[in-house]
Design a protein around this motif. Structure first.
Motif, PDB file in Angstrom:
ATOM      1  N   ASP A  71       0.689  -0.884   0.159  1.00 21.22           N
ATOM      2  CA  ASP A  71      -0.190  -0.001  -0.371  1.00 21.22           C
ATOM      3  C   ASP A  71       0.440   0.940  -0.118  1.00 21.22           C
ATOM      4  OD1 ASP A  71      -2.049  -1.413   0.084  1.00 21.22           O
ATOM      5  OD2 ASP A  71      -3.029  -1.103   2.122  1.00 21.22           O
ATOM      6  N   GLU A  72       1.941   1.035   1.203  1.00 17.88           N
ATOM      7  CA  GLU A  72       2.707   2.377   1.133  1.00 17.88           C
ATOM      8  C   GLU A  72       3.791   2.500  -0.323  1.00 17.88           C
ATOM      9  OE1 GLU A  72       2.826   5.501   3.227  1.00 17.88           O
ATOM     10  OE2 GLU A  72       1.367   3.421   4.200  1.00 17.88           O
ATOM     11  N   TRP A  73       4.186   2.174  -1.093  1.00 15.28           N
ATOM     12  CA  TRP A  73       4.665   1.385  -1.654  1.00 15.28           C
ATOM     13  C   TRP A  73       4.064   2.634  -3.006  1.00 15.28           C
ATOM     14  CZ3 TRP A  73       3.910  -1.648  -6.699  1.00 15.28           C
ATOM     15  CH2 TRP A  73       5.162  -1.152  -7.841  1.00 15.28           C
ATOM     16  N   VAL A  74       2.512   1.705  -3.317  1.00 15.63           N
ATOM     17  CA  VAL A  74       1.679   2.491  -4.108  1.00 15.63           C
ATOM     18  C   VAL A  74       1.375   3.890  -3.578  1.00 15.63           C
ATOM     19  CG1 VAL A  74      -0.575   2.659  -6.024  1.00 15.63           C
ATOM     20  CG2 VAL A  74       0.274   0.058  -5.102  1.00 15.63           C
ATOM     21  N   LYS A  75       0.901   4.140  -2.780  1.00 13.80           N
ATOM     22  CA  LYS A  75       0.368   5.445  -2.039  1.00 13.80           C
ATOM     23  C   LYS A  75       1.932   6.507  -2.057  1.00 13.80           C
ATOM     24  CE  LYS A  75      -2.679   4.567   1.815  1.00 13.80           C
ATOM     25  NZ  LYS A  75      -2.448   4.842   3.193  1.00 13.80           N
ATOM     26  N   SER A  76       3.414   6.496  -2.370  1.00 12.93           N
ATOM     27  CA  SER A  76       4.087   6.884  -2.736  1.00 12.93           C
ATOM     28  C   SER A  76       4.284   7.452  -4.022  1.00 12.93           C
ATOM     29  CB  SER A  76       5.300   6.056  -2.566  1.00 12.93           C
ATOM     30  OG  SER A  76       5.792   5.089  -3.164  1.00 12.93           O
ATOM     31  N   LEU A  77       4.082   5.931  -5.298  1.00 14.28           N
ATOM     32  CA  LEU A  77       4.348   6.355  -6.711  1.00 14.28           C
ATOM     33  C   LEU A  77       2.756   6.603  -7.158  1.00 14.28           C
ATOM     34  CD1 LEU A  77       4.522   2.317  -7.583  1.00 14.28           C
ATOM     35  CD2 LEU A  77       6.564   4.497  -7.758  1.00 14.28           C
ATOM     36  N   SER A  78       1.788   7.002  -6.802  1.00 19.76           N
ATOM     37  CA  SER A  78       0.733   7.700  -7.077  1.00 19.76           C
ATOM     38  C   SER A  78       1.140   9.546  -6.342  1.00 19.76           C
ATOM     39  CB  SER A  78      -1.013   7.484  -6.142  1.00 19.76           C
ATOM     40  OG  SER A  78      -1.050   7.619  -4.956  1.00 19.76           O
ATOM     41  N   ALA A  79       1.547   9.930  -5.344  1.00 18.17           N
ATOM     42  CA  ALA A  79       1.762  11.018  -5.292  1.00 18.17           C
ATOM     43  C   ALA A  79       2.822  11.881  -5.729  1.00 18.17           C
ATOM     44  CB  ALA A  79       2.555  11.210  -3.529  1.00 18.17           C
ATOM     45  N   ASP A  80       3.536  10.556  -6.738  1.00 17.80           N
ATOM     46  CA  ASP A  80       4.183  11.589  -7.891  1.00 17.80           C
ATOM     47  C   ASP A  80       3.199  12.093  -9.553  1.00 17.80           C
ATOM     48  OD1 ASP A  80       6.500  11.073  -6.296  1.00 17.80           O
ATOM     49  OD2 ASP A  80       6.634   9.651  -6.868  1.00 17.80           O
ATOM     50  N   GLY A  81       2.171  11.783  -9.179  1.00 22.88           N
ATOM     51  CA  GLY A  81       1.373  12.289 -10.533  1.00 22.88           C
ATOM     52  C   GLY A  81       0.937  10.887 -10.986  1.00 22.88           C
ATOM     53  N   LEU A  83      -1.210   7.778 -13.149  1.00 18.85           N
ATOM     54  CA  LEU A  83      -0.243   6.680 -12.479  1.00 18.85           C
ATOM     55  C   LEU A  83      -1.810   5.763 -12.835  1.00 18.85           C
ATOM     56  CD1 LEU A  83       1.693   4.971 -11.113  1.00 18.85           C
ATOM     57  CD2 LEU A  83       0.531   4.838  -9.220  1.00 18.85           C
ATOM     58  N   THR A  84      -1.147   4.623 -13.917  1.00 20.05           N
ATOM     59  CA  THR A  84      -1.793   3.658 -13.651  1.00 20.05           C
ATOM     60  C   THR A  84      -1.671   2.506 -12.903  1.00 20.05           C
ATOM     61  OG1 THR A  84      -2.253   4.588 -16.212  1.00 20.05           O
ATOM     62  CG2 THR A  84      -2.676   1.612 -15.700  1.00 20.05           C
ATOM     63  N   VAL A  85      -2.443   1.726 -12.561  1.00 16.62           N
ATOM     64  CA  VAL A  85      -1.821   0.614 -11.351  1.00 16.62           C
ATOM     65  C   VAL A  85      -2.977  -1.005 -11.849  1.00 16.62           C
ATOM     66  CG1 VAL A  85      -2.165  -0.822  -9.151  1.00 16.62           C
ATOM     67  CG2 VAL A  85      -1.859   2.444  -9.044  1.00 16.62           C
ATOM     68  N   ALA A 103      -6.233  10.291  -8.804  1.00 11.79           N
ATOM     69  CA  ALA A 103      -5.048  10.571  -9.859  1.00 11.79           C
ATOM     70  C   ALA A 103      -4.246   9.227 -10.876  1.00 11.79           C
ATOM     71  CB  ALA A 103      -3.430  11.409  -9.123  1.00 11.79           C
ATOM     72  N   THR A 104      -5.422   8.066 -10.483  1.00 16.70           N
ATOM     73  CA  THR A 104      -4.928   6.706 -11.109  1.00 16.70           C
ATOM     74  C   THR A 104      -5.965   6.131 -11.794  1.00 16.70           C
ATOM     75  OG1 THR A 104      -5.720   5.313  -8.762  1.00 16.70           O
ATOM     76  CG2 THR A 104      -3.934   6.155  -8.439  1.00 16.70           C
ATOM     77  N   ILE A 105      -5.388   5.239 -12.902  1.00 15.03           N
ATOM     78  CA  ILE A 105      -6.291   4.499 -12.907  1.00 15.03           C
ATOM     79  C   ILE A 105      -6.334   2.615 -12.523  1.00 15.03           C
ATOM     80  CG2 ILE A 105      -7.322   3.412 -16.050  1.00 15.03           C
ATOM     81  CD1 ILE A 105      -6.224   5.652 -16.823  1.00 15.03           C
ATOM     82  N   TRP A 106      -7.370   2.660 -11.773  1.00 18.55           N
ATOM     83  CA  TRP A 106      -7.082   1.750 -11.255  1.00 18.55           C
ATOM     84  C   TRP A 106      -7.395   0.131 -11.961  1.00 18.55           C
ATOM     85  CZ3 TRP A 106      -4.036   1.451  -5.998  1.00 18.55           C
ATOM     86  CH2 TRP A 106      -4.305   0.437  -5.761  1.00 18.55           C
ATOM     87  N   TYR A 107      -6.841  -1.242 -12.440  1.00 22.89           N
ATOM     88  CA  TYR A 107      -7.369  -1.972 -13.142  1.00 22.89           C
ATOM     89  C   TYR A 107      -6.581  -3.173 -11.668  1.00 22.89           C
ATOM     90  CZ  TYR A 107      -7.266   0.472 -17.494  1.00 22.89           C
ATOM     91  OH  TYR A 107      -7.796   1.018 -18.529  1.00 22.89           O
ATOM     92  N   ASP A 108      -7.896  -4.007 -11.573  1.00 29.27           N
ATOM     93  CA  ASP A 108      -8.180  -5.555 -10.202  1.00 29.27           C
ATOM     94  C   ASP A 108      -8.157  -6.448 -11.638  1.00 29.27           C
ATOM     95  OD1 ASP A 108      -7.137  -4.391  -8.218  1.00 29.27           O
ATOM     96  OD2 ASP A 108      -9.866  -4.085  -7.546  1.00 29.27           O
ATOM     97  N   ILE A 109      -6.730  -7.334 -11.518  1.00 33.13           N
ATOM     98  CA  ILE A 109      -7.582  -7.988 -12.618  1.00 33.13           C
ATOM     99  C   ILE A 109      -6.667  -9.765 -12.170  1.00 33.13           C
ATOM    100  CG2 ILE A 109      -5.477  -8.843 -14.372  1.00 33.13           C
ATOM    101  CD1 ILE A 109      -5.115  -5.662 -14.388  1.00 33.13           C
ATOM    102  N   ASP A 110      -7.666 -10.275 -12.401  1.00 32.10           N
ATOM    103  CA  ASP A 110      -8.098 -12.075 -11.520  1.00 32.10           C
ATOM    104  C   ASP A 110      -8.467 -12.553 -13.193  1.00 32.10           C
ATOM    105  OD1 ASP A 110      -7.253 -13.907 -10.040  1.00 32.10           O
ATOM    106  OD2 ASP A 110      -7.002 -12.613  -8.783  1.00 32.10           O
ATOM    107  N   PHE A 111      -8.718 -14.181 -12.838  1.00 30.77           N
ATOM    108  CA  PHE A 111      -9.655 -14.988 -13.010  1.00 30.77           C
ATOM    109  C   PHE A 111     -10.822 -14.274 -13.494  1.00 30.77           C
ATOM    110  CE2 PHE A 111      -6.145 -18.011 -11.474  1.00 30.77           C
ATOM    111  CZ  PHE A 111      -5.620 -18.130 -13.180  1.00 30.77           C
ATOM    112  N   PRO A 112     -12.013 -15.162 -14.173  1.00 32.99           N
ATOM    113  CA  PRO A 112     -12.895 -14.654 -13.762  1.00 32.99           C
ATOM    114  C   PRO A 112     -14.175 -15.274 -13.110  1.00 32.99           C
ATOM    115  CG  PRO A 112     -12.075 -15.259 -16.500  1.00 32.99           C
ATOM    116  CD  PRO A 112     -11.479 -16.010 -15.970  1.00 32.99           C
ATOM    117  N   VAL A 150       3.348   3.665 -15.321  1.00 31.37           N
ATOM    118  CA  VAL A 150       2.936   2.145 -14.362  1.00 31.37           C
ATOM    119  C   VAL A 150       2.798   1.379 -13.794  1.00 31.37           C
ATOM    120  CG1 VAL A 150       2.002  -0.291 -15.239  1.00 31.37           C
ATOM    121  CG2 VAL A 150       1.674   2.179 -17.008  1.00 31.37           C
ATOM    122  N   ALA A 151       2.249   0.812 -12.184  1.00 31.74           N
ATOM    123  CA  ALA A 151       2.976   0.099 -11.684  1.00 31.74           C
ATOM    124  C   ALA A 151       2.375  -0.614 -12.040  1.00 31.74           C
ATOM    125  CB  ALA A 151       2.254   1.731 -10.417  1.00 31.74           C
TER     126      ALA A 151
END
Length: 261
Positions: A71-81, A83-85, A103-112, A150-151
């Motif tokens: 969580d903290e890693w993603v927060k630190s990246l999104s704070a810089d501008g 971001l696509t996750v 400030a992000t475009i977030w994609y949750d990806i998994d099996f159907p 992109v993260a």
């Protein structure tokens, strides 16, 4: 969030998604490591049955700590501008809710079948999307509308993929347009990026009592968790121990072996 019930009838890899869900729900309810009311609500409404070490409080604490670090890693990246996750193998994780999608475009990806369950609790919007696929079938990248940064978040996923599949996936993400930020972030934080060599795992014994393995400088490591992928999980832990020792953090063999077993 919707309140529909999940019918917990999945098996195999997908069934393991309830273990981190339980861990995050437990630590959140105790006020430890992270706050995740969403996980608490889903878990309390489902009551999925976990047995043995899958419901260990220590495993739950590990899941909570690991989630908080990501969580903290993603927060630190999104704070810089902007971001696509790409949250690959998201399971029932509510990271997008914990971190926020501003400030992000977030994609949750998994099996159907996993995404089908998620849709009973999570709703898509302009900033949040779910992609139903096997990530090894790289055509899912055609559904991604990425910005310049992109993260790639893969938490507890790599052990289910071969080295060649992981390399193909990350290469496809990079080649699809924006560059992934894994190595870039490691360099920015002056951190060495370690790739675990799963081929170095040597199984000496494997039965219902557990596994005995060698990995690099480590010999006769005993692990009691069952599953053909557990030695590769153990290799990740042992590689982390090597990295910590290399910067002067003392972890004795006795402590290591007790923790692995």
């Amino acid at each position: 969030m919707n309140k529909s019930k999940i019918a917990p009838d999945m098996s195999g890899v997908n069934k393991t998604m309830y273990i981190p869900l339980y861990g995050k729900a437990l630590v959140s309810s105790k006020g430890l490591f992270l706050s995740d009311k969403c996980a608490e609500n889903i878990w309390s409404s489902e009551g999925f049955s976990l047995k043995g070490k899958a419901k260990s409080k220590w495993l739950a604490y590990y899941m909570g700590i690991r989630a908080a670090v990501f969580d903290e890693w993603v927060k630190s990246l999104s704070a810089d501008g902007a971001l696509t996750v790409l949250h690959i193998g998201c399971g029932m994780d509510s990271r997008a809710t914990r971190v926020g999608t501003r400030a992000t475009i977030w994609y949750d990806i998994d099996f159907p079948e996993v995404i089908e369950e998620r849709k009973k609790y999570f709703t898509e919007n302009a900033e949040y999307r779910m992609i139903s696929c096997d990530v090894r079938d790289l055509c899912w990248l055609d559904s991604v509308n990425a910005c310049e940064r992109v993260a790639v978040v893969m938490e507890g996923v790599s052990m289910y993929m071969s080295e060649s599949e992981i390399k193909a996936l990350l290469s496809a993400v990079c080649e699809s347009g924006p560059a992934a930020v894994i190595a870039e972030e490691a360099e920015r934080q002056n951190s060495k990026l370690t790739v675990v060599d799963k081929t170095a795992v040597r199984i000496k014994k494997c039965d219902l009592s557990g596994t005995v393995m060698d990995f690099g400088e480590f010999s006769d490591i005993e692990i009691s968790l069952l599953g053909l992928y557990q030695p590769e999980n153990a290799a990740l832990v042992l590689s982390a121990v090597q990295a910590l020792r290399s910067i002067g953090i003392e972890i004795s063999d006795a402590v290591l072996r007790a923790g692995m077993k």
